[in-house]
Design a protein around this motif. Structure first.
Motif, short mmCIF file in Angstrom:
data_model
loop_
_atom_site.label_atom_id
_atom_site.label_comp_id
_atom_site.label_asym_id
_atom_site.label_seq_id
_atom_site.Cartn_x
_atom_site.Cartn_y
_atom_site.Cartn_z
N ALA A 1 0.83 -1.20 0.00
CA ALA A 1 0.00 0.00 0.00
C ALA A 1 0.87 1.25 0.00
CB ALA A 1 -0.93 -0.02 1.21
N LYS A 2 2.03 1.16 0.63
CA LYS A 2 2.91 2.31 0.71
C LYS A 2 3.56 2.61 -0.64
CE LYS A 2 4.01 1.10 5.50
NZ LYS A 2 5.06 0.61 6.42
N ARG A 3 3.59 1.63 -1.51
CA ARG A 3 4.27 1.82 -2.78
C ARG A 3 3.39 2.50 -3.83
NH1 ARG A 3 6.01 -4.44 -2.83
NH2 ARG A 3 7.36 -4.42 -1.01
N GLY A 4 2.13 2.65 -3.53
CA GLY A 4 1.25 3.33 -4.48
C GLY A 4 0.93 2.53 -5.72
N LYS A 5 1.16 1.19 -5.66
CA LYS A 5 0.90 0.34 -6.82
C LYS A 5 -0.56 -0.10 -6.89
CE LYS A 5 5.26 -0.18 -8.22
NZ LYS A 5 5.73 0.20 -9.55
N LEU A 6 -1.25 -0.03 -5.77
CA LEU A 6 -2.57 -0.64 -5.70
C LEU A 6 -3.60 0.07 -6.58
CD1 LEU A 6 -2.78 -1.52 -1.90
CD2 LEU A 6 -2.10 -2.96 -3.82
N PHE A 7 -3.48 1.39 -6.73
CA PHE A 7 -4.43 2.12 -7.56
C PHE A 7 -4.38 1.63 -9.00
CE2 PHE A 7 -5.25 6.39 -5.15
CZ PHE A 7 -5.70 5.66 -4.06
N THR A 8 -3.16 1.48 -9.52
CA THR A 8 -3.00 1.04 -10.90
C THR A 8 -3.60 -0.34 -11.11
OG1 THR A 8 -0.97 2.33 -11.15
CG2 THR A 8 -1.31 0.54 -12.71
N LYS A 9 -3.31 -1.25 -10.20
CA LYS A 9 -3.80 -2.62 -10.32
C LYS A 9 -5.33 -2.66 -10.22
CE LYS A 9 0.44 -4.57 -8.33
NZ LYS A 9 1.00 -5.15 -9.55
N ALA A 10 -5.88 -1.88 -9.29
CA ALA A 10 -7.33 -1.87 -9.11
C ALA A 10 -8.03 -1.30 -10.34
CB ALA A 10 -7.70 -1.05 -7.87
N ALA A 11 -7.47 -0.22 -10.91
CA ALA A 11 -8.08 0.39 -12.10
C ALA A 11 -8.03 -0.56 -13.29
CB ALA A 11 -7.37 1.69 -12.44
N LYS A 12 -6.93 -1.27 -13.46
CA LYS A 12 -6.81 -2.22 -14.57
C LYS A 12 -7.83 -3.35 -14.46
CE LYS A 12 -2.05 -1.79 -16.26
NZ LYS A 12 -0.77 -2.51 -16.47
N GLU A 13 -8.04 -3.83 -13.24
CA GLU A 13 -9.03 -4.89 -13.05
C GLU A 13 -10.43 -4.39 -13.40
OE1 GLU A 13 -11.12 -8.35 -12.18
OE2 GLU A 13 -9.03 -8.01 -12.73
N ILE A 14 -10.73 -3.15 -13.05
CA ILE A 14 -12.04 -2.58 -13.41
C ILE A 14 -12.17 -2.47 -14.93
CG2 ILE A 14 -13.46 -0.49 -13.33
CD1 ILE A 14 -12.41 -0.03 -10.49
N ALA B 1 -11.48 -2.01 -5.40
CA ALA B 1 -10.94 -0.66 -5.60
C ALA B 1 -11.30 0.24 -4.43
CB ALA B 1 -11.46 -0.08 -6.91
N LYS B 2 -12.53 0.14 -3.94
CA LYS B 2 -12.94 0.95 -2.79
C LYS B 2 -12.14 0.56 -1.55
CE LYS B 2 -17.68 1.93 -4.32
NZ LYS B 2 -19.12 1.66 -4.09
N ALA B 3 -11.79 -0.73 -1.45
CA ALA B 3 -11.04 -1.20 -0.28
C ALA B 3 -9.65 -0.58 -0.21
CB ALA B 3 -10.93 -2.72 -0.31
N VAL B 4 -9.09 -0.18 -1.37
CA VAL B 4 -7.77 0.48 -1.37
C VAL B 4 -7.92 1.99 -1.56
CG1 VAL B 4 -6.58 -1.58 -2.16
CG2 VAL B 4 -7.37 0.07 -3.86
N ASN B 5 -9.18 2.46 -1.42
CA ASN B 5 -9.47 3.90 -1.45
C ASN B 5 -9.21 4.55 -2.81
OD1 ASN B 5 -10.23 4.05 1.37
ND2 ASN B 5 -8.05 3.90 1.85
N LEU B 6 -9.45 3.81 -3.89
CA LEU B 6 -9.37 4.41 -5.22
C LEU B 6 -10.51 5.43 -5.35
CD1 LEU B 6 -7.90 4.23 -8.00
CD2 LEU B 6 -9.72 2.69 -8.73
N PRO B 7 -10.21 6.67 -5.72
CA PRO B 7 -11.25 7.71 -5.79
C PRO B 7 -12.36 7.35 -6.77
CG PRO B 7 -9.06 8.70 -5.84
CD PRO B 7 -8.85 7.22 -5.98
N ASP C 1 -12.39 -7.83 4.25
CA ASP C 1 -11.03 -7.33 4.05
C ASP C 1 -10.59 -7.56 2.61
OD1 ASP C 1 -10.87 -6.53 6.67
OD2 ASP C 1 -9.81 -8.32 7.36
N SER C 2 -11.02 -8.68 2.03
CA SER C 2 -10.71 -8.97 0.63
C SER C 2 -11.74 -9.94 0.09
CB SER C 2 -9.30 -9.58 0.49
OG SER C 2 -9.24 -10.85 1.10
N ALA C 3 -11.96 -9.89 -1.20
CA ALA C 3 -12.88 -10.81 -1.87
C ALA C 3 -12.39 -10.93 -3.31
CB ALA C 3 -14.31 -10.28 -1.83
N GLU C 4 -11.88 -12.10 -3.65
CA GLU C 4 -11.27 -12.25 -4.97
C GLU C 4 -11.31 -13.70 -5.42
OE1 GLU C 4 -7.23 -11.06 -4.47
OE2 GLU C 4 -6.75 -12.72 -3.12
#
Length: 247
Positions: free
Chosen positions: A19-32, A55-61, A194-197
């Protein structure tokens, strides 16, 4: 199935670092984007509902979520993303499946092959390790928030295969076909997941020593640091001392 539980715990601990690396937004957006190719209405697209929840779980706007949906449906440019899976081996002969989402297949395969080679692994042929895994729905909840009876009642009545206590985390396994129904039932019961995948669960796991375990975690970190890599699945169990180092 116990092997997945340990792998899930590894990923959960790593997630705090990722989460600190800021990678999660990119991954979440690609999955969407990929999910929305099957239709932009979450009500009729179970994969899109799951992608939005993640995406909401990682606070993607919200505006980024909306834009990703539009890219997937073709309303906006930038939706030319392909799903690709690679199979291979890590140190100790561990089986690996790397799931990627990319706009450049040649770039991604070259980068994944380079990462594997650099960290003592190798790329394999399609199908070389896939038979060792089974795709399942995996949902986790905070064990401190809900009782066993609450989780069992909501999950099993909706069709879940199993509910397990994994050291303070409730882990629910489902068949792929029942995943959306179980997730929706938990949501309707007011339970925060916490997660669902959908994940690739190893049928059997390989015990590795501490040195090999550290090499494997460096390999997994390097793969997950690649912007095109969405998920890494493996069939190894880490020694407790290496698990403790992830804290």
């Amino acid at each position: 199935m116990a092997g997945h539980s340990k792998w899930a715990n590894i990923q959960h601990r790593k997630g705090r670092q990722d989460a600190k690396r800021g990678k999660l937004f990119t991954k979440a957006a690609k999955e969407i984007i990929i999910a929305a190719k099957g239709g932009g209405d979450p009500a009729s697209n179970a994969r899109l509902r799951a992608a939005i929840a993640a995406a909401k779980a990682v606070n993607l706007p919200k505006d980024k979520i909306d834009n990703a949906i539009k890219k997937g449906t073709g309303e906006l440019a930038g939706g030319d993303i392909l799903e690709i899976s690679y199979e291979g081996y890590g140190p100790g002969g561990v089986a690996l499946i790397v799931e990627a989402a990319t706009d450049n297949r040649n770039r991604t395969v070259a980068e994944v092959r380079h990462i594997l080679s650099k960290h003592g692994g190798s790329m394999g042929e399609a199908g070389c390790v896939g038979w060792m895994f089974e795709r399942k729905g995996v949902i986790t909840l905070d064990g401190g928030k809900y009782t066993e009876d609450q989780v069992m009642e909501a999950a099993l009545e909706a069709g879940a295969d199993d509910v397990r206590d994994e050291g303070g985390t409730w882990e629910i396994h489902t068949a792929v076909s029942d995943f959306a129904a179980v997730r929706d039932a938990l949501e309707a019961a007011g339970m925060e997941m916490d997660s669902a995948e959908l994940s690739m669960i190893p049928q059997n796991t390989v015990e590795v020593d501490a040195e090999t375990g550290r090499k494997l975690m460096r390999l997994v970190d390097a793969l997950e640091d690649n912007d095109d890599v969405q998920n890494v699945h493996a069939n190894f169990d880490l020694p407790d001392e290496v698990l403790a180092e992830l804290e």
